[in-house]
Design a protein around this motif. Structure first.
Motif, PDB file in Angstrom:
ATOM      1  N   ALA A  89      -0.104  -6.728 -11.448  1.00  0.00           N
ATOM      2  CA  ALA A  89      -0.664  -5.626 -10.667  1.00  0.00           C
ATOM      3  C   ALA A  89      -0.870  -4.351 -11.469  1.00  0.00           C
ATOM      4  O   ALA A  89      -1.267  -3.333 -10.901  1.00  0.00           O
ATOM      5  CB  ALA A  89       0.239  -5.337  -9.469  1.00  0.00           C
ATOM      6  N   GLN A  90      -0.622  -4.393 -12.778  1.00  0.00           N
ATOM      7  CA  GLN A  90      -0.764  -3.196 -13.620  1.00  0.00           C
ATOM      8  C   GLN A  90       0.009  -2.017 -13.022  1.00  0.00           C
ATOM      9  O   GLN A  90      -0.443  -0.867 -13.032  1.00  0.00           O
ATOM     10  CB  GLN A  90      -2.236  -2.839 -13.809  1.00  0.00           C
ATOM     11  CG  GLN A  90      -3.038  -3.936 -14.509  1.00  0.00           C
ATOM     12  CD  GLN A  90      -4.512  -3.628 -14.602  1.00  0.00           C
ATOM     13  OE1 GLN A  90      -4.921  -2.468 -14.629  1.00  0.00           O
ATOM     14  NE2 GLN A  90      -5.328  -4.664 -14.640  1.00  0.00           N
ATOM     15  N   ALA A  91       1.198  -2.323 -12.507  1.00  0.00           N
ATOM     16  CA  ALA A  91       1.969  -1.337 -11.754  1.00  0.00           C
ATOM     17  C   ALA A  91       2.949  -0.590 -12.648  1.00  0.00           C
ATOM     18  O   ALA A  91       3.398  -1.095 -13.681  1.00  0.00           O
ATOM     19  CB  ALA A  91       2.736  -2.035 -10.625  1.00  0.00           C
ATOM     20  N   LEU A 108       0.705  -6.848  -4.347  1.00  0.00           N
ATOM     21  CA  LEU A 108       0.322  -5.541  -4.879  1.00  0.00           C
ATOM     22  C   LEU A 108      -0.968  -5.645  -5.692  1.00  0.00           C
ATOM     23  O   LEU A 108      -1.839  -4.772  -5.617  1.00  0.00           O
ATOM     24  CB  LEU A 108       1.458  -4.983  -5.732  1.00  0.00           C
ATOM     25  CG  LEU A 108       1.281  -3.561  -6.272  1.00  0.00           C
ATOM     26  CD1 LEU A 108       1.086  -2.552  -5.142  1.00  0.00           C
ATOM     27  CD2 LEU A 108       2.483  -3.175  -7.133  1.00  0.00           C
ATOM     28  N   ALA A 109      -1.104  -6.731  -6.435  1.00  0.00           N
ATOM     29  CA  ALA A 109      -2.348  -6.961  -7.177  1.00  0.00           C
ATOM     30  C   ALA A 109      -3.536  -7.058  -6.220  1.00  0.00           C
ATOM     31  O   ALA A 109      -4.600  -6.461  -6.459  1.00  0.00           O
ATOM     32  CB  ALA A 109      -2.232  -8.228  -8.016  1.00  0.00           C
ATOM     33  N   ASP A 121       3.855   3.098  -5.115  1.00  0.00           N
ATOM     34  CA  ASP A 121       3.219   3.410  -6.398  1.00  0.00           C
ATOM     35  C   ASP A 121       4.140   3.131  -7.576  1.00  0.00           C
ATOM     36  O   ASP A 121       3.685   3.079  -8.725  1.00  0.00           O
ATOM     37  CB  ASP A 121       2.832   4.902  -6.462  1.00  0.00           C
ATOM     38  CG  ASP A 121       1.728   5.256  -5.497  1.00  0.00           C
ATOM     39  OD1 ASP A 121       0.902   4.374  -5.179  1.00  0.00           O
ATOM     40  OD2 ASP A 121       1.696   6.413  -5.031  1.00  0.00           O
ATOM     41  N   HIS A 123      -3.801  -5.810  -3.234  1.00  0.00           N
ATOM     42  CA  HIS A 123      -4.063  -4.479  -2.670  1.00  0.00           C
ATOM     43  C   HIS A 123      -4.871  -3.630  -3.641  1.00  0.00           C
ATOM     44  O   HIS A 123      -5.722  -2.831  -3.221  1.00  0.00           O
ATOM     45  CB  HIS A 123      -2.740  -3.792  -2.333  1.00  0.00           C
ATOM     46  CG  HIS A 123      -2.871  -2.329  -2.043  1.00  0.00           C
ATOM     47  ND1 HIS A 123      -3.505  -1.852  -0.915  1.00  0.00           N
ATOM     48  CD2 HIS A 123      -2.478  -1.235  -2.756  1.00  0.00           C
ATOM     49  CE1 HIS A 123      -3.490  -0.539  -0.930  1.00  0.00           C
ATOM     50  NE2 HIS A 123      -2.880  -0.130  -2.031  1.00  0.00           N
ATOM     51  N   ARG A 124      -4.631  -3.808  -4.938  1.00  0.00           N
ATOM     52  CA  ARG A 124      -5.318  -3.004  -5.947  1.00  0.00           C
ATOM     53  C   ARG A 124      -6.628  -3.630  -6.418  1.00  0.00           C
ATOM     54  O   ARG A 124      -7.267  -3.120  -7.331  1.00  0.00           O
ATOM     55  CB  ARG A 124      -4.382  -2.797  -7.143  1.00  0.00           C
ATOM     56  CG  ARG A 124      -3.164  -1.970  -6.799  1.00  0.00           C
ATOM     57  CD  ARG A 124      -2.256  -1.755  -7.994  1.00  0.00           C
ATOM     58  NE  ARG A 124      -1.227  -0.769  -7.683  1.00  0.00           N
ATOM     59  CZ  ARG A 124      -0.487  -0.131  -8.587  1.00  0.00           C
ATOM     60  NH1 ARG A 124      -0.675  -0.393  -9.882  1.00  0.00           N
ATOM     61  NH2 ARG A 124       0.425   0.745  -8.230  1.00  0.00           N
ATOM     62  N   GLY A 125      -7.004  -4.744  -5.795  1.00  0.00           N
ATOM     63  CA  GLY A 125      -8.262  -5.390  -6.160  1.00  0.00           C
ATOM     64  C   GLY A 125      -8.201  -6.123  -7.483  1.00  0.00           C
ATOM     65  O   GLY A 125      -9.238  -6.328  -8.135  1.00  0.00           O
ATOM     66  N   LEU A 126      -7.008  -6.554  -7.884  1.00  0.00           N
ATOM     67  CA  LEU A 126      -6.826  -7.236  -9.164  1.00  0.00           C
ATOM     68  C   LEU A 126      -6.584  -8.727  -8.943  1.00  0.00           C
ATOM     69  O   LEU A 126      -6.121  -9.148  -7.888  1.00  0.00           O
ATOM     70  CB  LEU A 126      -5.632  -6.625  -9.910  1.00  0.00           C
ATOM     71  CG  LEU A 126      -5.737  -5.131 -10.220  1.00  0.00           C
ATOM     72  CD1 LEU A 126      -4.422  -4.616 -10.775  1.00  0.00           C
ATOM     73  CD2 LEU A 126      -6.878  -4.870 -11.197  1.00  0.00           C
ATOM     74  N   ARG A 146       7.324   7.299  -2.722  1.00  0.00           N
ATOM     75  CA  ARG A 146       6.536   6.080  -2.865  1.00  0.00           C
ATOM     76  C   ARG A 146       7.147   5.132  -3.899  1.00  0.00           C
ATOM     77  O   ARG A 146       6.463   4.281  -4.463  1.00  0.00           O
ATOM     78  CB  ARG A 146       5.082   6.430  -3.218  1.00  0.00           C
ATOM     79  CG  ARG A 146       4.354   7.120  -2.071  1.00  0.00           C
ATOM     80  CD  ARG A 146       2.912   7.424  -2.402  1.00  0.00           C
ATOM     81  NE  ARG A 146       2.110   6.241  -2.630  1.00  0.00           N
ATOM     82  CZ  ARG A 146       1.563   5.479  -1.664  1.00  0.00           C
ATOM     83  NH1 ARG A 146       1.741   5.795  -0.392  1.00  0.00           N
ATOM     84  NH2 ARG A 146       0.832   4.436  -1.974  1.00  0.00           N
ATOM     85  N   ALA A 190       0.810  -1.214   0.000  1.00  0.00           N
ATOM     86  CA  ALA A 190       0.000   0.000   0.000  1.00  0.00           C
ATOM     87  C   ALA A 190       0.844   1.265   0.000  1.00  0.00           C
ATOM     88  O   ALA A 190       0.350   2.345  -0.329  1.00  0.00           O
ATOM     89  CB  ALA A 190      -0.925   0.002   1.215  1.00  0.00           C
TER      90      ALA A 190
END
Length: 293
Positions: free
Chosen positions: A203-205, A271-272, A178, A274-277, A226, A175
């Motif tokens: 995670a589309q990061a 991370l995915a 970024d 956390h991002r709802g993915l 971040r 979280a």
């Protein structure tokens, strides 16, 4: 646990099987004295980059790595090795079709009965490392483990490091991040590229990757509080100070670089989440890129 996470967790056990195939891997991947080209797309291209560095470092012969979609048969090679988990990727098949006659063609794959079978002279089959996930994790790392053993590297501690990476806490709370930057040197540059790809796929990061010393030649300009700057292998410790000067958080550990990649894979999945993915359903991606004419 989803499929991607299960496959990440299986890696030390799968590596153990891969290491037992060192003799088979040596027969197709070592070829001492031969001038060799290694091809792949996506993850497999990054594995090819690492293998090329490892093979030359083992003094086995000149070795190049090329993205399969960019292959043009201008240089002479004794052997062309194609890494293709599915055996169906269009660009890999197209590249093999234009390899000059007289060049030995080899596939490293997880399947049989696919189109690549008719285009190669030899293969290294790692079907026990195949994956149901679109996002590759254990197949590429098993290719690297088997190859490192084939090239004569002492891998004492690899399995323990892999299991430790599965149990270790994540370097930071997803979280709080970024922006990810992965750095490597020598053969771990390929691992850095692969870690960055996992973060994008799962995670589309916003993730980047560089040869470590090049980080201060421009890319550090976009780092901030971040940003997480993650080093693989023997990256100079001074680069942690470069990251801190930008307000970023540096991370490194002393595990085997393949185990370091396991931790990065776990971070991408976290991370995915956390991002709802759902990393099992990555956006716009399929298991194999098969193009129509």
């Amino acid at each position: 646990m989803d499929a991607t996470a299960r496959e990440i967790a299986s890696q030390p056990d799968v590596w153990e099987r891969g290491l037992s195939l060192a003799d088979e891997a040596r027969a197709v991947l070592a070829a001492p004295g031969e001038r060799t080209l290694i091809l792949g797309c996506g993850t497999s291209w990054f594995v090819a980059q690492s293998l090329a560095e490892l093979r030359e470092a083992a003094d086995l012969g000149e070795t190049d790595a090329v993205c399969a979609s960019e292959y043009v048969p201008r240089r002479r090679y004794d052997r062309v090795v194609a890494i293709t988990r599915s055996g169906t990727s269009t660009e890999v098949l197209d590249a093999l079709r234009v390899v000059p006659a007289g060049t030995r063609r080899v596939a490293v794959t997880a399947v049989t009965g696919e189109a690549v079978d008719d285009l190669v002279d030899d293969r290294l089959l790692l079907d026990f490392a195949d994956e149901t996930s679109v996002v590759q994790t254990r197949f590429p790392t098993t290719v690297l483990a088997a190859a490192r053993a084939a090239y004569g590297e002492d891998l004492t501690g690899l399995l323990a490091d892999g299991r430790d990476a599965l149990a270790a806490p994540l370097p930071v709370d997803p979280a709080a991040v970024d922006h990810l930057v992965f750095l490597g040197t020598g053969w771990t540059v390929g691992l850095a590229h692969e870690a960055a790809l996992k973060a994008r796929e799962a995670a589309q990061a916003w993730s980047e990757s560089y040869p470590a010393r090049d980080y201060r030649h421009g890319p550090v300009a976009v780092a901030g509080e971040r940003s997480l700057v993650w080093s693989f292998g023997a990256v100079p410790a001074s680069l942690d100070d470069v990251a801190r000067s930008a307000g970023a958080t540096p991370y490194r550990d002393t595990r085997d670089p393949l185990a370091q990649l396991v931790l990065a894979q776990r971070f991408a999945v976290a991370l995915a989440a956390h991002r709802g993915l759902d990393p099992d359903q990555p956006r716009l991606l399929t298991r194999s890129v098969v193009l129509t004419a």
